[in-house]
Design a protein around this motif. Structure first.
Motif, short mmCIF file in Angstrom:
data_model
loop_
_atom_site.label_atom_id
_atom_site.label_comp_id
_atom_site.label_asym_id
_atom_site.label_seq_id
_atom_site.Cartn_x
_atom_site.Cartn_y
_atom_site.Cartn_z
N LYS A 1 0.88 -1.01 -0.18
CA LYS A 1 0.03 0.05 -0.05
C LYS A 1 0.88 1.21 -0.24
CE LYS A 1 -4.31 -0.97 0.14
NZ LYS A 1 -4.45 -2.38 -0.22
N ILE A 2 1.78 1.41 0.90
CA ILE A 2 2.79 2.45 0.71
C ILE A 2 3.43 2.60 -0.58
CG2 ILE A 2 5.12 3.35 1.72
CD1 ILE A 2 4.28 1.84 4.30
N ARG A 3 3.93 1.80 -1.22
CA ARG A 3 4.46 1.71 -2.40
C ARG A 3 3.63 2.20 -3.67
NH1 ARG A 3 6.35 -3.27 -1.65
NH2 ARG A 3 4.96 -4.25 -3.21
N GLU A 4 2.22 1.47 -3.72
CA GLU A 4 1.17 2.06 -4.48
C GLU A 4 0.92 3.65 -4.35
OE1 GLU A 4 -0.95 -2.17 -4.88
OE2 GLU A 4 -1.73 -0.59 -3.78
N SER A 5 1.05 4.08 -2.98
CA SER A 5 0.50 5.52 -2.71
C SER A 5 1.77 6.43 -3.00
CB SER A 5 0.17 5.22 -1.20
OG SER A 5 -0.83 4.70 -0.86
N GLY A 6 2.75 5.87 -3.44
CA GLY A 6 4.08 6.93 -3.61
C GLY A 6 5.07 7.02 -2.83
N GLY A 7 5.09 5.96 -1.73
CA GLY A 7 6.10 6.06 -0.54
C GLY A 7 7.00 5.04 -0.76
N ILE A 8 8.22 5.01 -0.17
CA ILE A 8 9.29 3.80 -0.04
C ILE A 8 9.33 3.20 1.28
CG2 ILE A 8 11.46 3.13 -0.24
CD1 ILE A 8 12.13 5.35 -2.30
N PRO A 9 8.74 1.65 1.49
CA PRO A 9 8.78 1.16 2.63
C PRO A 9 9.95 0.66 3.31
CG PRO A 9 7.69 -0.08 1.17
CD PRO A 9 8.21 1.13 0.25
N ILE A 10 10.27 0.89 4.36
CA ILE A 10 11.21 0.09 5.03
C ILE A 10 10.88 -0.68 6.47
CG2 ILE A 10 13.17 1.67 3.92
CD1 ILE A 10 13.58 2.78 6.59
N GLY A 11 11.49 -1.63 6.62
CA GLY A 11 11.38 -2.43 7.81
C GLY A 11 12.13 -2.06 8.91
N LEU A 12 11.70 -1.76 10.09
CA LEU A 12 12.30 -1.03 11.22
C LEU A 12 12.88 -2.40 12.24
CD1 LEU A 12 10.41 1.93 12.39
CD2 LEU A 12 12.13 1.70 10.44
N LEU A 13 14.16 -2.26 12.83
CA LEU A 13 14.49 -3.15 13.79
C LEU A 13 14.62 -2.66 15.17
CD1 LEU A 13 17.07 -5.13 11.25
CD2 LEU A 13 14.78 -5.69 11.96
N GLU A 14 14.72 -3.33 16.39
CA GLU A 14 15.04 -2.76 17.41
C GLU A 14 16.22 -2.20 17.72
OE1 GLU A 14 11.99 -5.11 20.42
OE2 GLU A 14 13.51 -6.26 19.77
N GLN A 15 17.20 -3.01 16.97
CA GLN A 15 18.47 -2.59 17.09
C GLN A 15 18.83 -1.34 16.30
OE1 GLN A 15 17.38 -5.64 15.99
NE2 GLN A 15 17.81 -7.03 17.93
N ASN A 16 19.69 -0.50 16.88
CA ASN A 16 20.18 0.78 16.31
C ASN A 16 18.69 1.73 15.63
OD1 ASN A 16 22.74 0.24 16.67
ND2 ASN A 16 22.88 -1.04 14.91
N LEU A 17 17.91 1.68 16.46
CA LEU A 17 16.56 2.21 15.98
C LEU A 17 16.87 3.69 15.57
CD1 LEU A 17 13.44 1.98 15.50
CD2 LEU A 17 13.15 2.63 18.02
N GLU A 18 17.58 4.45 16.29
CA GLU A 18 18.06 5.75 16.08
C GLU A 18 18.58 5.96 14.60
OE1 GLU A 18 21.78 3.79 17.69
OE2 GLU A 18 19.48 3.89 18.20
#
Length: 435
Positions: free
Chosen positions: A37-54
């Motif tokens: 849905k994010i790609r179809e709406s014009g964005g670039i999705p990335i998965g977040l991990l707990e490690q090095n969240l900042e």
């Protein structure tokens, strides 16, 4: 931003616990429907991990907190980032519950000697819970498959308040949404507004909209629907900093977070070498080089101006032409887009090495090319023709404004809108009222 597309961070549905000390069992699970849905709406999705969240936070323009089986409280810094930097957050099902739990924890901390949110959560989990089971969950808990009939059978109506963001997005007071939850909110923090309920009075949608920050939570699984409007809204809300409205009515505050980067224009009479806001720089370089490759040697005539310089230009115009003329052609200090570093006045060097500006006949063909292609790089023509009564300024085919969102820029240019019309139409406000 990557190629003028907002980067949307997705929190994992859940982390798999590695109880057998198997190195291949350290996993985070992500559901592809959200990224699709994010790609179809014009964005670039990335998965977040707990490690090095900042490190992820630094590159994300917005977030989705999806449904799942466990609130991962280690991702609460994301909500803090949204509030601090006005990034949008969409919480779906468990994501909405995570958002409300976070704000409840903050309020509980104010009344407690304990400051650690995890400790406060454990203390209140039983005696003053944040979530409770729905007594009669038949209407709300469904198991669905990919088939359309299965999804439709899991839907129930949600009634939105007319003043809510959800109402503006869906343009309806009643919207049918797939439901898969058996828990509901036990209490609502003061900073959140209840903006949607089911017909059996279960809270279905909440909003946090303070200080131009939009955090939305909804229990229903909008990712299951073909309707993408909520995700399109998320993309449009990204980089709202670059969509600030500066005009005759709305001026700049004394303090803002625009960071100016050095640029060296080849135009000999350029103001401040053409310096601009740091976020504009890479998009301007790409735009400039593309135009040059197509036969028009452009550069910056004027970009960032300090307030003192804007004041001097305004006062000089008054002395030379009078106040009426000045108010049409020159902005008052603190009311010029140039003071943000987001606006660029473009000039062109002709084949016989002459620089042309504004309404020079040799510049007209290039200006048309700029107008037709600027949105590809996140820019718009800020003062279009026949919009003088709305913008307050005459037509300026050389004045381009960085929006920071390619999808928004393309929408504005395709529909021949000025920035004021876009904000009114989309009910998106990034205005800094004069202090």
């Amino acid at each position: 931003m990557i190629k003028n597309k907002p980067v949307i961070g997705i929190i994992p549905t859940y982390n798999i616990t590695n109880e057998e000390n198997d190195p291949y069992m350290d996993q985070a699970k992500f559901v592809t429907m959200y990224s699709k849905k994010i790609r179809e709406s014009g964005g670039i999705p990335i998965g977040l991990l707990e490690q090095n969240l900042e490190e992820y936070i630094d590159i994300c323009d917005g977030y989705v907190w999806p449904g799942g089986i466990q609130i991962l409280r280690t991702f609460y810094p994301i909500i803090e980032d949204c509030i601090k930097k006005q990034k949008p957050l969409l919480g779906i099902c468990l994501g909405m519950q995570a958002i409300t739990t976070y704000f409840n924890l903050l309020e509980d901390r104010e009344d407690s000697l304990e400051q650690d949110l995890e400790t406060i959560y454990k203390e209140n989990k039983e005696k003053n819970p944040y979530l409770v089971k729905i007594e009669n969950p038949d209407m709300h808990f469904h198991i669905v498959t990919k088939e359309k009939e299965s999804i439709e059978s899991a839907c129930h109506d949600v009634i939105f308040k007319k003043e809510s963001t959800f109402y503006n997005i869906f343009e309806s007071e009643c919207f049918s949404i797939p439901s898969m939850h058996s828990f509901t909110l036990a209490r609502i923090p003061n900073v959140l507004k209840i903006v949607g309920k089911s017909t059996d009075d279960i809270v279905e949608a909440v909003e946090y909209t303070e200080n131009n920050c939009f955090i939305l939570g909804i229990q229903g699984h909008l990712e299951l629907l073909e309707d993408k409007r909520i995700f399109e809204w998320l993309i449009k809300r990204c980089n709202i900093k670059y969509q600030i409205l500066v005009n005759k009515q709305y001026g700049l505050k004394e303090e803002n977070d625009f960071e100016i980067k050095q640029y060296t224009s080849l135009y000999p009479n350029c103001i401040h070498d053409g310096n601009m806001e740091i976020g504009v720089f890479p998009s301007w370089i790409a735009f400039r080089d593309y135009v040059r490759e197509n036969g028009y040697f452009i550069d910056v005539e004027s970009a960032f101006r300090e307030t003192e310089l804007q004041k001097r230009l305004y006062e000089e115009n008054i002395q030379k032409y009078g106040i009426e003329h000045a108010n049409i052609f020159v902005a008052r200090p603190r009311h010029s887009e140039h003071e943000t570093g987001l606006a660029i006045d473009v000039t062109m060097r002709t084949k016989d090495e002459k620089w042309v500006i504004e309404f020079d006949p040799e510049f007209l063909e290039c200006q048309q090319f700029l107008k037709e292609n600027c949105s590809r790089f996140g820019f718009i023509l800020r003062y279009p023709e026949h919009k003088e009564e709305i913008t307050g300024y005459h037509y300026e085919p050389w004045h381009f404004r960085y929006i920071g969102n390619k999808k928004v820029a393309e929408y504005i240019m395709k529909n021949n809108l000025c920035l004021e019309e876009y904000y009114e139409k989309e009910k998106i406000f990034a205005k800094n009222k004069n202090l």
